[in-house]
Design a protein around this motif. Structure first.
Motif, PDB file in Angstrom:
ATOM      1  N   ASP A   1     -23.504   9.352  30.100  1.00  0.00           N
ATOM      2  CA  ASP A   1     -23.148  10.159  29.013  1.00  0.00           C
ATOM      3  C   ASP A   1     -22.401   9.417  27.916  1.00  0.00           C
ATOM      4  O   ASP A   1     -22.846   9.956  26.623  1.00  0.00           O
ATOM      5  N   LEU A   2     -21.088   9.360  28.267  1.00  0.00           N
ATOM      6  CA  LEU A   2     -19.919   8.267  26.855  1.00  0.00           C
ATOM      7  C   LEU A   2     -21.193   6.909  26.211  1.00  0.00           C
ATOM      8  O   LEU A   2     -21.282   7.249  24.940  1.00  0.00           O
ATOM      9  N   ASN A   3     -21.851   6.228  27.061  1.00  0.00           N
ATOM     10  CA  ASN A   3     -22.914   5.594  26.308  1.00  0.00           C
ATOM     11  C   ASN A   3     -23.364   6.232  25.301  1.00  0.00           C
ATOM     12  O   ASN A   3     -24.135   5.767  24.057  1.00  0.00           O
ATOM     13  N   GLU A   4     -24.188   7.229  25.417  1.00  0.00           N
ATOM     14  CA  GLU A   4     -25.060   8.045  24.879  1.00  0.00           C
ATOM     15  C   GLU A   4     -24.704   8.102  23.919  1.00  0.00           C
ATOM     16  O   GLU A   4     -25.367   8.603  22.559  1.00  0.00           O
ATOM     17  N   ARG A   5     -23.574   8.599  23.560  1.00  0.00           N
ATOM     18  CA  ARG A   5     -22.884   9.688  22.556  1.00  0.00           C
ATOM     19  C   ARG A   5     -22.798   8.110  22.063  1.00  0.00           C
ATOM     20  O   ARG A   5     -23.053   8.957  20.412  1.00  0.00           O
TER      21      ARG A   5
ATOM     22  N   ALA B   1     -30.653  -3.690  19.537  1.00  0.00           N
ATOM     23  CA  ALA B   1     -32.341  -3.875  20.181  1.00  0.00           C
ATOM     24  C   ALA B   1     -32.095  -2.777  21.163  1.00  0.00           C
ATOM     25  O   ALA B   1     -33.568  -1.927  20.230  1.00  0.00           O
ATOM     26  N   LEU B   2     -32.026  -2.583  22.113  1.00  0.00           N
ATOM     27  CA  LEU B   2     -32.688  -1.594  22.836  1.00  0.00           C
ATOM     28  C   LEU B   2     -32.470  -0.109  22.982  1.00  0.00           C
ATOM     29  O   LEU B   2     -32.953   0.390  23.357  1.00  0.00           O
ATOM     30  N   LEU B   3     -31.013  -0.400  22.256  1.00  0.00           N
ATOM     31  CA  LEU B   3     -30.675   1.046  21.830  1.00  0.00           C
ATOM     32  C   LEU B   3     -32.012   1.343  20.905  1.00  0.00           C
ATOM     33  O   LEU B   3     -32.051   3.143  21.093  1.00  0.00           O
ATOM     34  N   ARG B   4     -32.187   0.702  19.608  1.00  0.00           N
ATOM     35  CA  ARG B   4     -32.839   1.796  18.866  1.00  0.00           C
ATOM     36  C   ARG B   4     -33.894   1.600  19.445  1.00  0.00           C
ATOM     37  O   ARG B   4     -34.997   2.689  19.074  1.00  0.00           O
ATOM     38  N   VAL B   5     -34.901   1.436  20.611  1.00  0.00           N
ATOM     39  CA  VAL B   5     -35.696   1.475  21.441  1.00  0.00           C
ATOM     40  C   VAL B   5     -35.544   2.777  22.015  1.00  0.00           C
ATOM     41  O   VAL B   5     -36.289   3.747  21.788  1.00  0.00           O
ATOM     42  N   TRP B   6     -34.583   3.390  22.612  1.00  0.00           N
ATOM     43  CA  TRP B   6     -34.485   4.156  23.128  1.00  0.00           C
ATOM     44  C   TRP B   6     -34.413   5.380  22.770  1.00  0.00           C
ATOM     45  O   TRP B   6     -34.579   6.770  23.170  1.00  0.00           O
TER      46      TRP B   6
END
Length: 237
Positions: free
Chosen positions: A172-176, A112-117
């Motif tokens: 950076d890895l998490n964002e990718r 859910a937080l990834l969708r926000v970001w």
């Protein structure tokens, strides 16, 4: 009078936690964009004026959820760092294992937080989240690097600043991987890109620390693919 203030502080903290619990559940089940402040008020039976004693806006609620998440991750990883007996490399891998385990146990919240970001207009939220997590975790990583440098496990000239370097690489890895998660969800990702991405960041981390190839395990493959299989299965279903 001192006792009264203590009781008030405890009550305030409890109510704040209750508000965040409701807001977090709504973000997970409905999504941040669909959740409204009124939804939170209705669940708690609160007035808007009462809520604003704790959170002044919907964005402040999100910030509270993010801050609490970062605090929980820090607390979880600190237990690993403070455990005696492990060498620095073993402890670093234990940190990665603990982080992956925590994420797996809080998957709905993190998705859910990834969708926000990743939604439009949330660049500032992404920046503040990244900075807040780095501020909490960099000192933990630096303590492990200090131990490794001291014991000759890591071939670095100094540990100073390398906690931030490691956290930046992990972020950076998490964002990718987050980008790949949504690409997989939409059916436009090459599944092998996940493994290649992790391998590349792992090699970079090993090179920085000066350890042998294969010594660092950022994430177990089965734990990693558990994140990517559900979206694919849901899409195919």
């Amino acid at each position: 009078m001192e006792m009264a203030r203590t009781v008030d502080q405890a009550a305030h903290a409890t109510r704040r936690r209750q508000i965040l619990d409701v807001a977090q559940r709504l973000v997970e089940t409905r999504g941040y964009e669909q959740m409204s402040v009124q939804d939170v008020l209705d669940e708690l039976g609160m007035s808007k004026g009462a809520l604003y004693h704790y959170f002044g806006s919907k964005q402040a609620l999100l910030a509270g959820i993010v801050d609490r998440t970062a605090d929980q991750i820090e607390e979880h990883l600190a237990e690993v760092v403070e455990t005696p007996g492990s060498d620095a490399l073993g402890k670093l891998n234990q940190i990665f294992q603990a982080l992956a385990g925590w994420k797996a146990g809080h998957r709905d919240r993190l998705v859910a937080l990834l969708r926000v970001w990743n939604s439009d207009g949330n660049a500032l939220t992404r920046h503040r989240t990244r900075a807040g997590i780095a501020e909490r975790l960099a000192p933990l990583f630096e303590r492990v690097v200090e131990q490794g440098v001291r014991d000759g496990v890591f071939t670095l000239p100094t540990a100073v600043g390398f906690g931030q370097v490691l956290v930046s690489l992990v972020q950076d890895l998490n964002e990718r991987l987050g980008d790949l998660f949504f690409a997989c969800e939409e059916g436009r990702a090459d599944p092998s890109a996940v493994d290649r991405t992790v391998a590349a960041y792992t090699a970079a981390l090993e090179r920085i620390l000066g350890v042998a190839p294969g010594a660092v395990h950022i994430v177990d493959p089965s734990a990693l693919h558990a994140w990517f299989d559900p979206p694919r299965q849901e899409r195919e279903g």
